[in-house]
Design a protein around this motif. Structure first.
Motif, PDB file in Angstrom:
ATOM      1  N   GLU A  67       0.842  -1.216   0.000  1.00 14.72           N
ATOM      2  CA  GLU A  67       0.000   0.000   0.000  1.00 14.72           C
ATOM      3  C   GLU A  67       0.870   1.257   0.000  1.00 14.72           C
ATOM      4  OE1 GLU A  67      -0.347  -2.568   1.928  1.00 14.72           O
ATOM      5  OE2 GLU A  67      -2.465  -3.038   2.318  1.00 14.72           O
ATOM      6  N   GLY A  68       2.074   1.115   0.533  1.00 15.70           N
ATOM      7  CA  GLY A  68       2.951   2.286   0.662  1.00 15.70           C
ATOM      8  C   GLY A  68       3.740   2.620  -0.591  1.00 15.70           C
ATOM      9  N   TYR A  69       3.682   1.764  -1.621  1.00 11.98           N
ATOM     10  CA  TYR A  69       4.582   1.967  -2.770  1.00 11.98           C
ATOM     11  C   TYR A  69       4.500   3.366  -3.410  1.00 11.98           C
ATOM     12  CZ  TYR A  69       6.773  -2.668  -3.333  1.00 11.98           C
ATOM     13  OH  TYR A  69       7.557  -3.799  -3.173  1.00 11.98           O
ATOM     14  N   PRO A  70       3.293   3.937  -3.618  1.00 17.60           N
ATOM     15  CA  PRO A  70       3.270   5.265  -4.240  1.00 17.60           C
ATOM     16  C   PRO A  70       3.976   6.319  -3.379  1.00 17.60           C
ATOM     17  CG  PRO A  70       1.132   4.200  -4.468  1.00 17.60           C
ATOM     18  CD  PRO A  70       1.935   3.353  -3.518  1.00 17.60           C
ATOM     19  N   VAL A  71       3.767   6.238  -2.064  1.00 20.19           N
ATOM     20  CA  VAL A  71       4.423   7.209  -1.173  1.00 20.19           C
ATOM     21  C   VAL A  71       5.932   6.952  -1.156  1.00 20.19           C
ATOM     22  CG1 VAL A  71       4.571   8.037   1.216  1.00 20.19           C
ATOM     23  CG2 VAL A  71       2.362   7.443   0.243  1.00 20.19           C
ATOM     24  N   TYR A  72       6.324   5.681  -1.177  1.00 24.34           N
ATOM     25  CA  TYR A  72       7.766   5.369  -1.188  1.00 24.34           C
ATOM     26  C   TYR A  72       8.422   5.884  -2.470  1.00 24.34           C
ATOM     27  CZ  TYR A  72       6.456   2.339   2.701  1.00 24.34           C
ATOM     28  OH  TYR A  72       5.953   1.877   3.894  1.00 24.34           O
ATOM     29  N   LEU A  73       7.671   5.827  -3.570  1.00 21.26           N
ATOM     30  CA  LEU A  73       8.211   6.369  -4.832  1.00 21.26           C
ATOM     31  C   LEU A  73       8.372   7.896  -4.728  1.00 21.26           C
ATOM     32  CD1 LEU A  73       9.129   5.953  -7.719  1.00 21.26           C
ATOM     33  CD2 LEU A  73       6.735   5.992  -8.442  1.00 21.26           C
ATOM     34  N   ASP A  74       7.366   8.575  -4.142  1.00 15.46           N
ATOM     35  CA  ASP A  74       7.487  10.035  -3.949  1.00 15.46           C
ATOM     36  C   ASP A  74       8.752  10.360  -3.162  1.00 15.46           C
ATOM     37  OD1 ASP A  74       5.071  10.590  -5.188  1.00 15.46           O
ATOM     38  OD2 ASP A  74       3.926  10.582  -3.309  1.00 15.46           O
ATOM     39  N   TYR A  75       8.932   9.647  -2.046  1.00 10.78           N
ATOM     40  CA  TYR A  75      10.103   9.933  -1.208  1.00 10.78           C
ATOM     41  C   TYR A  75      11.400   9.581  -1.925  1.00 10.78           C
ATOM     42  CZ  TYR A  75       7.866  11.343   3.163  1.00 10.78           C
ATOM     43  OH  TYR A  75       7.190  12.042   4.125  1.00 10.78           O
ATOM     44  N   ALA A  76      11.407   8.470  -2.646  1.00  7.85           N
ATOM     45  CA  ALA A  76      12.643   8.097  -3.354  1.00  7.85           C
ATOM     46  C   ALA A  76      13.030   9.206  -4.324  1.00  7.85           C
ATOM     47  CB  ALA A  76      12.454   6.761  -4.078  1.00  7.85           C
ATOM     48  N   MET A  77      12.034   9.776  -5.012  1.00  9.56           N
ATOM     49  CA  MET A  77      12.361  10.834  -5.971  1.00  9.56           C
ATOM     50  C   MET A  77      12.836  12.085  -5.255  1.00  9.56           C
ATOM     51  SD  MET A  77       9.730   9.893  -8.994  1.00  9.56           S
ATOM     52  CE  MET A  77      10.270  11.169 -10.083  1.00  9.56           C
ATOM     53  N   GLU A  78      12.284  12.324  -4.063  1.00  7.16           N
ATOM     54  CA  GLU A  78      12.721  13.490  -3.290  1.00  7.16           C
ATOM     55  C   GLU A  78      14.147  13.296  -2.746  1.00  7.16           C
ATOM     56  OE1 GLU A  78       9.944  14.578  -0.227  1.00  7.16           O
ATOM     57  OE2 GLU A  78      11.355  16.006   0.684  1.00  7.16           O
TER      58      GLU A  78
END
Ligand SMILES: C[S@@+](CC[C@H](N)C(=O)[O-])C[C@H]1O[C@@H](n2cnc3c(N)ncnc32)[C@H](O)[C@@H]1O
Ligand SMILES: [Mg+2]
Length: 209
Positions: free
Chosen positions: A136-147
């Motif tokens: 469930e966290g993958y979209p948020v983890y992608l946001d943070y990875a890009m940040e």
């Protein structure tokens, strides 16, 4: 596992450090959900090819992928590994130590989103990300990875098929919807250069341009 995956795995000698992880997971009653053998080898190669010395892992479990990631790093390499459960982080740390890699890893225990917010507030940057925690966290983890990404950083996401649920229209639960959204963004975000490898349970690989 498909026969071709079994065949490929059979070409390789058993790896004592990774076999130890599997044994310890079974002994502790922890889930048998470490990254697939072939993708473990790929993680080591990608970290090495990238020359990544600052690696962030989201989801440690027993340290299987941690060993694979740390093996690809140079002398100065550091792995930061985010894990929800203290006793899993303790097992992962012990397995990293048994593999001679204990000095290369730091565990941040608790919900990865809180750890990621802290890393972002500290201005930390990484050149390699392995996303493999709650789906469930993958979209948020992608946001943070890009940040948190240095230019040219690699972002790798595991289990993007969810054992077939991703491509089954009848499945509409939160994890499935989150992983579909993650996959679509990996494929379409113009800031990324990406591909998806459809072996095992699927692996997304993206470069932050
Ligand atoms: C698939 S396992 C990780 C496997 C590991 N990367 C490997 O291949 O060896 C997922 C891990 O994510 C952890 N996890 C689940 N939700 C989390 C969260 N919100 N924050 C941090 N870790 C979480 C679980 O406790 C579990 O250890
Ligand atoms: Mg996985």
């Amino acid at each position: 596992m498909f026969l071709n995956e079994q065949y490929v795995d059979s070409l390789y000698a058993k790896d004592a450090d990774l076999e130890r992880v599997k044994t310890v997971l079974a002994e502790r009653g922890m889930p048998d959900i470490s990254v697939a053998e072939g993708y473990g080898r790929l993680l080591t190669m990608l970290v090495r090819l990238k020359g990544a010395d600052s690696v962030l892992e989201i989801g440690a479990l027993g340290g299987y992928s941690g060993i694979c990631l740390a093996r690809g790093m140079g002398e100065e390499g550091k792995l930061v590994s985010l894990e929800l459960l203290q006793h899993y982080a303790d097992v992962a740390k012990a397995n990293m130590e048994a593999a001679g890699l204990g000095g290369k890893v730091e565990y941040l225990v608790g919900d990865a989103k809180a750890s990621l917010a802290r890393l972002a507030a500290e201005g930390r940057k990484f050149d390699f990300f392995f996303i493999d925690a709650d789906k469930e966290g993958y979209p948020v983890y992608l946001d943070y990875a890009m940040e948190l990404a240095k230019p040219g950083a690699l972002i790798v996401g595991d289990n993007i098929f969810l054992r077939g649920r991703t491509i089954d229209d009848a499945k509409q639960g939160p994890a499935v919807r989150a992983v579909r959204s993650f996959n679509e963004r990996i494929a379409t975000d113009e800031r990324l250069l990406s591909t998806v490898i459809p072996g095992y349970d699927g692996l997304a690989i993206a470069i932050v341009k």
